[in-house]
Design an enzyme around this catalytic site. Structure first.
Site, PDB file in Angstrom:
ATOM      1  N   ASP A 274       0.858  -1.181   0.000  1.00 60.57           N
ATOM      2  CA  ASP A 274       0.000   0.000   0.000  1.00 60.57           C
ATOM      3  C   ASP A 274       0.897   1.234   0.000  1.00 60.57           C
ATOM      4  O   ASP A 274       2.103   1.139   0.257  1.00 60.57           O
ATOM      5  CB  ASP A 274      -0.901  -0.043   1.239  1.00 60.57           C
ATOM      6  CG  ASP A 274      -1.825   1.150   1.330  1.00 60.57           C
ATOM      7  OD1 ASP A 274      -2.335   1.584   0.283  1.00 60.57           O
ATOM      8  OD2 ASP A 274      -2.027   1.667   2.440  1.00 60.57           O
TER       9      ASP A 274
ATOM     10  N   THR B 285      -0.302   4.880   1.217  1.00 61.69           N
ATOM     11  CA  THR B 285      -0.575   5.798   2.317  1.00 61.69           C
ATOM     12  C   THR B 285      -0.421   5.101   3.661  1.00 61.69           C
ATOM     13  O   THR B 285      -1.087   4.109   3.938  1.00 61.69           O
ATOM     14  CB  THR B 285      -1.996   6.374   2.197  1.00 61.69           C
ATOM     15  OG1 THR B 285      -2.167   6.925   0.894  1.00 61.69           O
ATOM     16  CG2 THR B 285      -2.230   7.444   3.238  1.00 61.69           C
TER      17      THR B 285
ATOM     18  N   LYS C  35      -9.018  17.403 -12.716  1.00 64.83           N
ATOM     19  CA  LYS C  35      -7.656  17.576 -12.178  1.00 64.83           C
ATOM     20  C   LYS C  35      -7.374  19.020 -11.762  1.00 64.83           C
ATOM     21  O   LYS C  35      -6.230  19.475 -11.795  1.00 64.83           O
ATOM     22  CB  LYS C  35      -6.598  17.110 -13.182  1.00 64.83           C
ATOM     23  CG  LYS C  35      -6.634  15.627 -13.501  1.00 64.83           C
ATOM     24  CD  LYS C  35      -5.509  15.246 -14.452  1.00 64.83           C
ATOM     25  CE  LYS C  35      -5.428  13.759 -14.680  1.00 64.83           C
ATOM     26  NZ  LYS C  35      -6.643  13.178 -15.280  1.00 64.83           N
TER      27      LYS C  35
ATOM     28  N   LYS D 110      -6.335  26.302  -9.148  1.00 63.88           N
ATOM     29  CA  LYS D 110      -5.092  25.537  -9.054  1.00 63.88           C
ATOM     30  C   LYS D 110      -5.365  24.138  -9.598  1.00 63.88           C
ATOM     31  O   LYS D 110      -6.502  23.639  -9.554  1.00 63.88           O
ATOM     32  CB  LYS D 110      -4.602  25.451  -7.609  1.00 63.88           C
ATOM     33  CG  LYS D 110      -5.497  24.631  -6.685  1.00 63.88           C
ATOM     34  CD  LYS D 110      -4.928  24.581  -5.281  1.00 63.88           C
ATOM     35  CE  LYS D 110      -5.856  23.773  -4.361  1.00 63.88           C
ATOM     36  NZ  LYS D 110      -5.407  23.766  -2.970  1.00 63.88           N
TER      37      LYS D 110
ATOM     38  N   GLY E 154      -5.300   3.282  -3.306  1.00 65.79           N
ATOM     39  CA  GLY E 154      -6.580   3.878  -3.674  1.00 65.79           C
ATOM     40  C   GLY E 154      -6.441   5.338  -4.025  1.00 65.79           C
ATOM     41  O   GLY E 154      -7.430   6.006  -4.338  1.00 65.79           O
TER      42      GLY E 154
ATOM     43  N   LYS F 137      -7.269  -5.237  -5.136  1.00 62.57           N
ATOM     44  CA  LYS F 137      -5.943  -5.550  -4.595  1.00 62.57           C
ATOM     45  C   LYS F 137      -5.797  -7.048  -4.374  1.00 62.57           C
ATOM     46  O   LYS F 137      -4.772  -7.641  -4.723  1.00 62.57           O
ATOM     47  CB  LYS F 137      -5.720  -4.803  -3.275  1.00 62.57           C
ATOM     48  CG  LYS F 137      -5.622  -3.296  -3.405  1.00 62.57           C
ATOM     49  CD  LYS F 137      -5.324  -2.648  -2.063  1.00 62.57           C
ATOM     50  CE  LYS F 137      -5.166  -1.136  -2.185  1.00 62.57           C
ATOM     51  NZ  LYS F 137      -4.806  -0.505  -0.895  1.00 62.57           N
TER      52      LYS F 137
END
Length: 1026
Positions: A370, A372, A528, A547, A657, A744
């Site tokens: 993973d 994070t 985005k 931004k 994710g 996963k």
């Protein structure tokens, strides 16, 4: 899925349910009180190995088949069963305690009768109950693998106009805060208890695995007219989430097995190590040899008499060919390896939850991790501000603060006549102005909300009123945005207040700047970018700030010659780059835009397209203000750990994710993708044709890392599973972003099926549990996302960097030691079986045992058990060398320590030594049969002790103790073995020289061969030790 159906849930009235819902109860136990013993015995004897020994032991109750005392067969089998039952009992007790702790968690529930709250256990919560949730001191609802309930919630006391933030890290792996909204009509009730007085219900869709969507309606029947409101994912609070602050009252919609977290978690499978399967294969070969030898013996008797009984007698006579002690030794060895892992001071806090597969750690080919919380700390740090002509790093942020302070104190710096101002001063003022505009834009274009707390309790009346810095925390849907707002605070512009319609900033002088939020365009994966239109209350100016990622902002901002180059430079440093821009709007421009925007939002058909078109009409010729570079802090020593794994021949895949850009930046920053490696970003595909074209484009690339999204991955696996996996497995690294928990696990499963190699999955969140349980080795990292992954894993570590030592040192040692131990136990059994075969063949193929009673039991227990088992302490290189040269690990991936070649070598050694000992004893014995027993058995014991010494590569003091203790036990027991051995004979010189000669002939050639091999063809590890 199954009998899952939509439901109507009446608020506070669980008794009105239309169908039966599952209990909110967790049970992870394999057995109960009544099924424990039968279940354990069944699981033991369903395997051929144990069933074979059970049948052998039972056959001794038949007189025609009995060859000796019953205890010679039943005692070894009993020891194996007792050890197994004790181990299973300990595991079941631990599991029961964990389940009980979860099921006994206390929550508050609104009561109809008392018009107040009552306490209820987690296991007592039902669909329809109104549960009160406050900001938890621990993860809500629990930090365990299965969580109590799902809530569609109606908050009465919330921090921002009835809304609240929550974190879904245990569900989807994202630790950023997400905004949730209440049902509007419940906000007008005076108190939370009044919810029970209204007649209302929720209609919810059937339970499913989709964690990103929810469809339902809220209906209040006693209103005039009745109220109907639609419910979506923004009106739900899933299990395993954390609320930021405030109080939430919610109605329970799903419980038990209908939870999305449960439905996204695959059932844990009983993991059987590859090493165990290989050992089982060898034991089947040995059993085949046992049958062949028995048939040969009977055939040489010309099948005379009751030959079928003779076959069974020979099967019993040579039963040592298949060693029953093999399973016991390996299981005890696994316990020792697990103890060593737990006691290693260099990887503190490591827990072994599956003590049956430590040797799996020594043969990992694919590591799936993973992002994070595993590779990163999920702590964003502002690293770079680039204004085009000048860039500011961490060491020059004081200059930014100085420029901003100067521009704040003297906002009209250009009023002085330019003729009197030196050129340097004009440049300085220009920089001040540019820095001021950049900082102001960064402080405004976000979705961050400041919340104020005092002593752990939200106090809007005091803390927020005075904007207390010590009480303020930032809540946002992205940690990137929080880092940007924290940075603007550090340079002097602080976000002190925000609601749905306004924002307040505080300057270094203490002045409060008020802005009205006119429109917000949130960030989406497709666009985005995010934008905001604000009005400055002091000047009335309206400004559109935006931004976003450089790939989309490059076509929106005005022409420049530095954007692309500088974005590339910052991305190569592993920074997340955002382009910040602005556009001033007149009142007429905004009014025209607002009219078109409202009209587009009211459209029924193609609403999203029309809204996007209207927004894009504003996104033209925007002024480029700056670039920002934010770094996601890596865990300690992630880069050297990944380098070690790569050098060890392990391919690392990152499954996350998170967004594609974020995942790519982290892969570069962590050096998962090396600097000289090309990255192929798999374009988004939705059809078979698109997938075919992308796969063809990818096939033309060589030695490049692959980055692919979960949606595209699903399409590829649906139509071109084999082709995609073949190409992906050739990549040095693979990054899969936007992966669902079930995806996963699917990737892990496909790797196992397509490659046949061992996989290891590493994660720290609840969304990683399926992957961890599916992998051959699951490693959980204890961190900020709780213990859900670590509790479900086979091994638990506190930091990712500990993985290097866990694999390179403990995994390698466990596999090599297990291989050596298993083959030596087989050798020990084959030696005595060879001697029995020689003895029977010499004495006319008689089915008469050579050794009886205590001799046969003592041989594999007190006489040789300790020296043989001491091989679990052996090691070929020191742990420091194993870490310094991870290439040593690569040798194990081929499975050479335990192979048919090494097995055959040990078989030949056993036949040689058994034959030498038996023929030597018969050649040198003096008239009496008991002398054959004395000479051969003593020579056998000494040979085994010397062979252990020959096998050992690094001596441990316990090994010496074991050798001497076993020899002492044998010598001492000779006094009591007069029934089998002539005590007076063993005290003679004749006995001593005969035993010495036989032992030397059986062992000396092997010592010479070992010396010659190490001298002329040394293994890799021996080169390092010298």
């Amino acid at each position: 899925m199954g009998d899952f159906r939509p439901r109507t849930v009446w608020l506070g009235h669980p008794e009105k349910r239309e169908q039966r819902y599952p209990r909110n109860f967790i049970n992870n136990q394999k057995y109960n009180f009544f099924t424990f013993l039968p279940g354990v015995l069944f699981n033991q004897f369903k395997y051929f190995f144990n069933l074979y020994f059970l049948l052998l032991a039972c056959s001794q109750f038949v007189n025609d088949l009995r060859l000796g005392a019953l205890y010679t067969y039943w005692v070894p089998l009993g020891i194996v069963l007792i050890i197994t039952i004790m181990r299973e009992a300990v595991e079941e007790i631990r599991c029961y305690c964990r389940d009980k702790e979860v099921n006994s968690q206390i929550y508050s529930k609104l009561s109809i009768r008392g018009k107040g709250t009552v306490k209820v256990k987690s296991s007592g919560i039902q669909v329809g109950d109104l549960i009160i949730v406050e900001k938890p001191t621990q993860r809500f609802p629990l930090e365990v693998s299965v969580t109590p309930f799902w809530i569609s919630y109606f908050p009465h006391f919330c921090p921002v106009l009835g809304s609240c933030f929550l974190r879904t890290d245990q569900l989807d792996g994202e630790t950023d805060w997400k905004l949730r909204h209440p049902v509007a009509c419940t906000q007008r009730l005076p108190t939370a208890a009044d919810i029970l007085q209204i007649r209302s219900y929720v209609y919810a869709e059937e339970p499913n695995i989709d964690i990103h969507n929810f469809i339902g309606t809220f209906t209040r029947e006693d209103g005039d007219p009745p109220v109907n409101e639609s419910l979506s994912i923004e009106n739900t609070l899933w299990a395993s989430t954390v609320i930021a602050s405030g109080t939430v009252v919610g109605v329970v919609i799903y419980t038990g097995k209908e939870l999305r977290s449960v439905m996204n978690t695959s059932d844990p499978r009983h993991k059987v190590g590859l090493f165990d399967l290989e050992v089982n294969c060898l034991t089947k070969i040995l059993f085949g040899a046992l049958v062949v030898v028995s048939l040969v013996m009977v055939a040489l008797q010309h099948f005379a008499g009751r030959w079928y009984l003779q076959i069974f007698r020979f099967l019993l006579l040579f039963y040592n060919i298949v060693p029953i002690s093999l399973r016991v030794n390996l299981d005890m060895g696994k316990m020792v390896f697990s103890w060593m892992i737990r006691r290693d001071s260099k990887i503190p806090g490591t827990v072994v939850r599956a003590s049956t597969i430590p040797e799996q750690l020594g043969r990992i080919s694919y590591l799936l991790t993973d992002k994070t919380g595993t590779l990163t700390q999920n702590e964003m740090v502002f690293r770079r501000l680039h204004l085009g002509t000048v860039a500011y790093g961490m060491d020059s942020m004081d200059e930014v603060q100085s420029h901003f302070n100067d521009s704040t104190i003297n906002p009209c710096g250009n009023t002085t006549p330019t003729s009197r101002v030196p050129a340097a001063t004009k440049v300085r003022k220009t920089i001040n102005s540019r820095v001021h505009e950049a900082v102001k834009a960064i402080a405004l274009v976000h979705c961050v909300t400041p919340a104020y707390e005092a002593n752990g309790v939200t106090d809007q009346a005091e803390a927020e009123q005075h904007y207390e810095d010590t009480c303020r925390v930032y809540q946002a849907a992205s940690p990137d945005e929080v880092s940007l707002v924290q940075w603007t605070e550090s340079v002097g512009l602080t976000l002190v207040g925000r609601d749905q319609n306004s924002m307040q900033l505080r300057t270094p002088t203490g002045q409060i700047l008020n802005f009205t939020i006119l429109q917000i365009f949130p960030f989406t994966y497709e666009s985005k970018r995010m934008g905001i239109i604000v009005r400055d209350e002091s000047t009335g100016e309206m400004t559109f700030y935006m931004k976003g990622a450089d790939v989309v902002m490059a076509g929106i901002v005005q022409y420049n010659d530095w954007l692309e180059e500088e974005c590339g430079n910052m991305a190569r440093e592993g920074l997340r780059v955002l382009v910040v821009s602005k556009k001033s709007l007149t009142e007429e421009q905004y009014q025209d835009f607002e009219a078109r925007y409202v009209q587009a939002k009211l459209s029924v058909h193609d609403r999203s397209l029309k809204v996007a078109t209207v927004i894009e009409s504003l996104e033209m010729e925007m002024e480029l203000l700056c670039l920002t570079g934010v770094e996601d802090q890596l865990q300690a020593d992630v880069r050297p750990t990944l380098e070690i794994l790569r050098n060890a021949g392990i391919k690392v895949w990152m499954l996350t994710g998170d967004k594609l850009e974020t995942a790519t930046c982290t892969a570069k920053n962590a050096h998962l993708v090396t600097r000289n490696q090309e990255i192929h970003i798999f374009n988004s595909v939705t059809t078979r044709g698109e997938a075919h074209l992308e796969l063809n484009a990818f096939r033309r690339k060589h030695d490049c890392a692959l980055v692919i999204s979960g949606d595209s991955l699903e399409v590829c696996l649906k139509f071109y599973e084999y082709e995609f996996m073949e190409l992906a497995c050739q990549c040095p690294a693979v990054v899969c972003c936007r992966c669902a928990p079930t995806q996963k696990a699917q990737i892990v499963r496909l790797l196992q099926e397509r490659t046949g190699k061992l996989t290891c999955a590493v994660g720290d969140g609840g969304n990683d549990v399926s992957m961890i349980q599916e992998a051959d080795c699951g490693v959980g990292v204890e961190g900020k996302e709780g213990k859900q992954a670590s509790l479900a894993a086979d091994f638990s570590v506190t930091q990712f960097k500990h993985l290097g030592r866990l694999l390179m040192v403990h995994g390698r040692n466990s596999y090599k030691r297990s291989a050596g131990l298993s083959q030596f136990v087989i050798h020990r059994s084959l030696c005595i079986s060879t001697m029995q075969a020689v003895f029977s063949s010499v004495f006319y193929f008689a089915s008469v045992p050579l050794y009886q009673g205590f001799l046969i039991i003592g041989y594999s227990t007190i006489y040789t058990m300790f020296p043989v088992f001491s091989l679990v302490l052996d090691k070929d290189v020191k742990s420091e060398v194993a870490m310094l040269y991870p290439e040593l690990y690569k040798d194990l991936l081929k499975g050479r320590p335990l192979s048919f070649k090494t097995f055959l070598i040990w078989v030949l050694i056993s036949i040689y030594q058994g034959s030498i000992i038996m023929y030597g004893a018969m050649l040198l014995f003096e008239s009496e049969f008991v002398h054959i027993v004395a000479i051969s058995f003593t020579s056998l014991i000494l040979t085994e002790l010397l062979m252990v010494a020959l096998t050992i590569q690094t001596w441990h003091w316990l090994m010496i103790v074991a050798e001497l203790l076993s020899l002492a036990c044998y010598i001492a027991s000779l006094v009591f073995l007069h029934e089998f051995i002539d005590v007076y004979f063993i005290a003679t010189m004749s006995f001593l020289w005969k035993v010495t000669v036989i032992t030397l002939v059986s062992c000396l050639p092997l010592y010479i061969l070992k010396y010659l091999r190490r001298r002329f063809s040394p293994p890799n590890y021996s080169k390092l030790t010298t």
